[in-house]
Design an enzyme around this catalytic site. Structure first.
Site, PDB file in Angstrom:
ATOM      1  CG  ASP A  75     -18.042  34.171  32.029  1.00 26.75           C
ATOM      2  OD1 ASP A  75     -19.501  33.806  33.614  1.00 26.75           O
ATOM      3  OD2 ASP A  75     -18.953  33.947  31.325  1.00 26.75           O
ATOM      4  CG  ASP A  95     -17.444  41.030  30.858  1.00 28.73           C
ATOM      5  OD1 ASP A  95     -18.386  40.102  30.370  1.00 28.73           O
ATOM      6  OD2 ASP A  95     -16.649  40.321  30.446  1.00 28.73           O
TER       7      ASP A  95
END
Length: 975
Positions: free
Chosen positions: A766, A764
């Protein structure tokens, strides 16, 4: 009762114990024996007294899915493929021939009766290994005697016209036993009498003959002889039946051993003697010799195709049951017939040939016994004239194959909606021809024997399609695809693609089939313009047909009250046909047949859309879904559909094989194992044997033989390894496992280690790779404050891992008023504008601690790495921080319309890495991301607040707490 040898190995035996009249028909179908030439349902030797087989009724044309069949406890079945007669309403049907297996014991005036007698124990065992049906029972007679009886029977694989039976009887005291054994021709087929003449006579002291002439102008001859020491047989004539009767004394020291040998012949036989001469040929051979040669033939069959599963006895048995009936039902060396829809085990589908032949049955034979496969594809060549007749009846040139074909290729379907509109069968037949050529490596087959079929069918299609858009493209209107609940549709995706395949092949080989250059050009032009429609609001979703999305909601929760029964039995046909519901896989079937033409993202989108709308009322549906689920890494769904597909005939409580074997589903079982769980690509799609296994969790081993383009191989899959053995004495073969290619030398084996190292890590963005989650918070906070909406870090926590619009919806829950869609889009744009302004200030300091070191370490270990983020700004951020070039793939919110927890984004990332989901580990900081990773079938490591959700016990606060070895460990645990 003594144990039979086969009982010691549950993987080779189907056992009925005790007897139950409520399930007897289902067991009869499941216990069907056959040699290819001759097939016999597994009915009791003495029969049930109140189950007459001469019941006359008029079966009406109906949707077989919802049809209610006559309620009867037992159903005889004697079938010779090719013996057909004419039904007054249903057209040509396979005839149920005289029953000759009857052996009825009486003890001191009491007849053996499974329902009304005192039967202390009863067990029937089908020994799949040697195709022998064995029945054992203990009978307490009214006279006080205890009788133990064993019946055995087999239909000889070495002498296909012969059926051998043996009865052994022992008693605890001396009793008088009367045996009645004969032939009964007073039978009906679907309630109809097809016999125009019947003759039964005694042909010797212990022999009886029967001749019948059918309304199909065939003559069938049956001869039975009885072998029993000291028996004095007398003839007992009857109305269309005849039997031999003998009275014998049986005692503790004088058991009774009796054989009944029967032979069948027909006027349509290509060669060979009449039935009685078949018996003469074996007069000097013992039961043991005849059984040994039969068992030897079956041993050769099993050696060529047996699937071994370790760790799951139920699946092992289910696979072998399917293979047994596939081996039994095939008629060798006779292209005048194929395999009927009930595997010559019942009359529900009238003994006709469907698309089952090419799509569900052919692959098994192609990759285990190509000679048998040749008879199936040659059946379409043999029935080309019938296909031409069908086309002419509809007003077309060329050849149009019948939806329900008899041996002449004539359309026999009595229901107009299927006969008129389920035209994809014509292209399915051509797909089968091409599959045969590819799998056997015989390209010349398409330019030679098959070329005429390919061209004639293409000529039909040129007249069947209609011009559209000012003749710039074509449309195929008024068709029914595999989903029979959506009739008379336009541009069905499955049908259009198969028709384009047919036309393209005709353009390629047409000269060999007599097509002119102008015709070949027309074939190619039409193929290029047949559309595969997409949903107007989602270009990733393939539409089943034009306007499918506009059909009515099926209202399953309201209308489908009993999920154990088909949806079609609980609503009217009118409602069924106007509702957005599927009987079976349609678009997903297309994607299974052409796997390289659709991305995993597109397949997953189709899965998400169509599976909730699919009733699976067809026995063909579950197998297709299991294969597609395996491709997508949907392990739980694949297992669930596997259970449905593999247990259809074994589920005797719900009817199972009562009306005959679901033979196409049996073919699908083999395909789920090989194309699904073993991840094999067919020869139509690759020259190299290609595997990407995804074994069910309980399976410790999956092993099966194949013939790949003429080269015999053995595939052996374990959780940690794949081994391919080349059984050829001369030819080398190339094999690719998980993208790793090796050449396997003749007589040698190669092994792939599939559980060491890590192949793919998906991050991922952020909060994982970069600390931009704080910038998101600031942007949302400013927007919420401006709108007067309460917003704090607890609400912000819910936004982790989800898309911009989903985040906005969560924030607006606290707004206290409704926002129109246009205003929502404006608010989301404002937030994004502010967020991008904040991104201008990003520096190397915003890269998460430990990220660079971990990425470099993974690269040194040879791992592929990707980013999968719901943010549409992911690439911008990575480029600004000079991280983009470190990744093999970047997938963001611009690539998919859905956000986490939908697993699509991770599946797309694994696809772009060229890796199966099980070879990837996801690193996430959000609950939605963890859920998405698990849904994709991937191992997952959580960091930050998500660490406790991952279940691996490895994650920490950030990437600095992770080492490459941690991710390797997570990958091993995940698999």
């Amino acid at each position: 009762m003594s144990d039979s040898p086969s009982d010691t190995n549950p993987g080779w035996s189907i056992i009925e114990e005790p007897f139950d009249a409520a399930t007897s028909k289902a067991w009869e179908g499941l216990f069907t024996l056959g040699s290819g030439y001759l097939h016999l349902r597994g009915s009791l030797e003495e029969h049930l007294q109140d189950a007459p087989q001469n019941r006359t009724y008029l079966r009406q044309p109906a949707d077989v899915t919802s049809e209610e069949f006559p309620d009867r406890k037992a159903k005889w079945g004697t079938y010779v493929p090719g013996i057909y007669g004419s039904h007054p309403l249903l057209n040509a049907e396979l005839i149920n021939l005289p029953w000759f297996l009857g052996i009825a014991p009486e003890v001191e005036g009491e007849r053996l009766d499974m329902e009304h007698g005192r039967i202390e124990a009863h067990r029937r065992t089908l020994d799949l290994r040697q195709a022998m049906l064995r029945r054992e029972l203990r009978w307490h007679t009214r006279a006080g005697a205890i009788i133990e009886i064993t019946f055995e029977r087999f239909v000889s694989a070495a002498r296909p016209h012969l059926c051998l039976q043996r009865m052994k009887m022992t008693t605890d005291r001396a009793v008088e036993v009367t045996i009645r054994a004969g032939i009964d021709a007073d039978v009906r087929t679907n309630g109809f009498d097809h016999f125009q003449a019947v003759g039964i006579e005694r042909a010797g002291p212990a022999e009886i003959h029967c001749r019948v002439r059918t309304d199909g102008n065939d003559e069938v001859r049956i001869a039975s002889c009885l072998l029993a020491e000291s028996a004095d047989w007398r003839y007992e004539p009857g109305d269309r039946r005849g039997g031999l009767v003998a009275a014998l004394t049986v005692g503790p020291s004088r058991p009774l051993i009796m054989e009944k040998r029967s032979a069948v012949s027909a006027s349509r036989d290509l060669d060979g003697p009449e039935a009685s001469l078949h018996l003469r040929e074996i007069e000097q051979l013992t039961w043991e010799v005849l059984l040994a040669e039969h068992a030897s033939a079956w041993r050769e069959r099993w050696d060529a195709c047996d699937v071994l599963i370790e760790g799951d006895d139920e699946s092992q048995l289910a696979v072998r049951v399917a293979l047994f009936h596939l081996l039994r039902a095939h008629v060798p060396d006779d292209p005048r017939v194929a395999i009927d829809a009930k595997g010559y085990g019942g009359e529900a589908y009238w003994g006709r040939f469907f698309w089952d032949t090419e799509m569900f049955l052919l692959p098994f034979y192609l990759y285990t016994d190509p000679d048998r496969a040749r008879t199936l594809v040659d059946f379409r060549r043999h029935t080309l004239d019938g296909a031409r007749d069908n086309a002419r009846r509809y007003g077309y040139d060329g050849a149009r194959y019948a939806w329900e074909s008899d041996p002449a290729g004539q359309e026999c379907c009595p229901n107009w909606q299927y006969a008129d509109h389920e035209v994809h069968i014509t292209a399915d037949a051509v797909y089968g021809l091409a599959h045969y050529a590819a799998a056997t490596g015989q390209a010349e087959y398409l330019h030679g024997p098959a070329a005429e079929v390919v061209v004639e069918t293409a000529r039909y299609w040129l007249q069947r399609i209609d011009p559209a858009d000012g003749e710039q493209r074509f449309s195929l209107r008024g068709v029914m695809g595999p989903d029979e609940y959506t009739p008379i549709s336009d541009d069905n995706a499955y049908t259009n693609r198969l028709v384009a395949f047919n036309l393209n092949l005709a353009a390629e080989v047409g000269e060999s089939g007599g097509a002119s250059a102008a015709e070949r050009e027309a074939f190619a032009r039409a193929a290029a313009t047949l559309p595969i429609l997409r949903h107007p609001d989602d270009d990733t979703l393939v539409l089943q047909c034009d306007g499918f999305h506009r059909l009515a909601d099926p209202r399953f929760d309201e209308l489908w009250r009993d999920r154990r029964r088909p949806f079609a039995t609980q609503v009217s046909q009118e409602r069924l046909y106007r509702s957005r519901c599927l009987k079976q896989a349609d678009v997903l079937m297309l994607m299974m047949l052409f796997p390289d033409e659709f991305t995993d993202d597109q397949v997953r989108r189709a899965w998400d859309y169509y599976v909730p709308l699919t009733t699976h009322d067809s026995s063909l549906s579950a197998g297709v879904h299991a294969i597609v689920a395996s491709r997508l890494g949907k392990c739980d769904e694949a297992w669930s559909f596997w259970r449905q597909a593999s247990m259809i005939d074994l589920n005797v409580e719900d009817g199972g094989a009562a009306e005959g074997i679901h033979i196409a589903a049996a073919g699908a079982v083999w395909q789920v194992v090989t194309l699904g769980f073993a991840g094999m690509k067919t020869a139509l799609h690759c020259d190299t044997l290609t595997l990407a296994p995804c074994l069910p969790g309980a399976w410790r081993r999956l092993s099966f033989p194949l013939i790949w383009r003429g080269c015999p191989v053995l595939v052996d899959i374990r959780p940690d390894t794949v081994t391919v053995s080349n059984r050829s004495a001369e030819a080398d073969i190339a094999v690719c496992v998980y993208g790793r290619r090796q050449d396997v030398r003749a007589g040698r084996s190669c092994r792939w280690d599939t559980n060491t190292g890590l192949l793919g890590v998906i991050f991922d963005l952020d909060g994982v790779l970069v600390t931009t989650d704080e910038l998101h918070y600031q942007s949302w906070k400013e927007l919420a404050d401006a709108e007067g909406i309460p917003f704090d870090r607890s609400v912000n926590e819910r936004l982790r891992g989800v898309s911009r619009m989903t985040s906005l919806e969560i924030i607006l829950e606290q707004a206290g008023r409704e926002y129109p869609e246009e205003q929502k889009r404006e608010l989301a744009a404002r937030k994004n504008q502010r967020y991008r302004q904040l991104l201008e200030a990003l520096t190397a300091a915003d890269v998460a601690p430990g990220a660079i070191e971990l990425l470099d370490g993974l690269k040194r270990h040879g791992a592929k790495i990707a980013v999968a983020s719901s943010s549409r700004n992911a690439r911008l951020i990575l480029e600004r921080l000079s991280l983009a070039e470190r990744f093999d793939s970047i997938v963001d919110g611009n690539d998919t319309a859905t956000s986490k927890p939908d697993p699509r984004i991770f599946m797309l990332a694994s696809e772009r890495l060229g890796l199966p989901p099980r070879r990837c580990v996801v690193v996430e900081d959000a609950a939605a991301g963890v859920e998405a990773a698990r849904g994709a079938g991937m191992a997952v490591v959580g960091i930050g607040s998500a660490a406790k959700l991952a279940g691996a016990g490895i994650g920490g606060d950030d990437l600095s707490s992770l080492a490459v070895e941690d991710l390797l460990k997570a990958g091993r645990m995940g698999r």
